[in-house]
Design a protein around this motif. Structure first.
Motif, short mmCIF file in Angstrom:
data_model
loop_
_atom_site.label_atom_id
_atom_site.label_comp_id
_atom_site.label_asym_id
_atom_site.label_seq_id
_atom_site.Cartn_x
_atom_site.Cartn_y
_atom_site.Cartn_z
N LYS A 122 31.07 -37.01 2.24
CA LYS A 122 31.19 -37.11 3.70
C LYS A 122 31.48 -35.75 4.32
N HIS A 123 32.39 -34.99 3.69
CA HIS A 123 32.71 -33.66 4.21
C HIS A 123 31.51 -32.73 4.11
N GLU A 125 28.39 -33.65 4.27
CA GLU A 125 27.46 -34.08 5.33
C GLU A 125 27.90 -33.52 6.69
N HIS A 126 29.20 -33.59 6.97
CA HIS A 126 29.72 -33.03 8.23
C HIS A 126 29.49 -31.52 8.28
N ARG A 128 27.15 -29.84 6.79
CA ARG A 128 25.72 -29.61 6.99
C ARG A 128 25.35 -29.83 8.47
N LYS A 129 25.92 -30.86 9.08
CA LYS A 129 25.64 -31.09 10.50
C LYS A 129 26.16 -29.95 11.35
N ILE A 130 27.35 -29.46 11.01
CA ILE A 130 27.93 -28.34 11.77
C ILE A 130 27.05 -27.10 11.63
N ASP A 131 26.55 -26.84 10.41
CA ASP A 131 25.64 -25.70 10.22
C ASP A 131 24.37 -25.86 11.04
N ASP A 132 23.83 -27.06 11.06
CA ASP A 132 22.62 -27.32 11.86
C ASP A 132 22.88 -27.08 13.34
N ILE A 133 24.01 -27.59 13.82
CA ILE A 133 24.36 -27.40 15.25
C ILE A 133 24.58 -25.93 15.55
N SER A 134 25.26 -25.22 14.63
CA SER A 134 25.51 -23.79 14.83
C SER A 134 24.20 -23.01 14.88
N SER A 136 21.30 -24.20 15.73
CA SER A 136 20.63 -24.57 16.99
C SER A 136 21.23 -23.80 18.17
#
Length: 169
Positions: A122-123, A125-126, A128-134, A136
């Motif tokens: 879970k951590h 995945e979070h 990875r999402k933060i890296d994607d948002i960063s 973007s």
């Protein structure tokens, strides 16, 4: 003579040959005499012999075989084997108990590791999402900066009375 090997020539040149004397027959006879004093081997149950002439009669066995001593030996052996079996049974029970305990602890450890792995997933995945948002946001900032530069260039091309104030980030 010309065909002799070097070892044959050395033997002929030295001329000395040593020969050991033969052992005395009396020494061999002493050893044989000493062996005759050794007791002969007799099996416990002569009926186990394969030669029929050497097998004693049952009446001879009854007279030479002590039944009380044999019974005591058998009782002693039975008690010893019973004690050994009890000891083995107790040790097996202890081992079985220890194996169950180890199995219980191993399953508890496995369950904790599984829970930690799920939490880590879970951590991850979070993260990875933060890296994607960063990433973007970085692309948006670059695009916005480029757009503002183009807007400022366009603004500079306008006549002075129609120009807008310069945009800054």
């Amino acid at each position: 003579m010309g065909n002799e090997s070097s070892s044959e020539r050395k033997v002929k040149e030295t001329g000395v040959v040593v020969v050991t004397s033969k052992k005395d027959k009396s020494q061999e006879d002493q050893h044989i005499a000493q062996l005759s004093y050794c007791p002969t081997f007799r099996p416990l149950l002569e009926s186990s012999l394969n030669i029929p002439e050497s097998r004693p009669l049952t009446s001879e066995l009854v007279g030479s075989f002590d039944q009380k001593s044999c019974l005591q030996l058998c009782v002693h052996l039975q008690n010893h084997l019973q004690e050994c079996s009890e000891t083995v049974k107790v040790k097996q029970f202890r081992l079985a108990t220890q194996i169950k305990e180890v199995d219980r602890v191993a399953s508890a450890v496995m369950q904790k590791l599984t829970e930690r792995q799920r939490a880590f997933a879970k951590h991850a995945e979070h993260a990875r999402k933060i890296d994607d948002i960063s990433n973007s946001l970085k692309r948006l900032r670059i695009n916005l900066s480029h757009t503002l530069d183009l807007a400022n260039e366009l603004n500079m091309l306008l006549p002075e009375d129609r120009r807008l104030i310069t945009f800054k980030i």
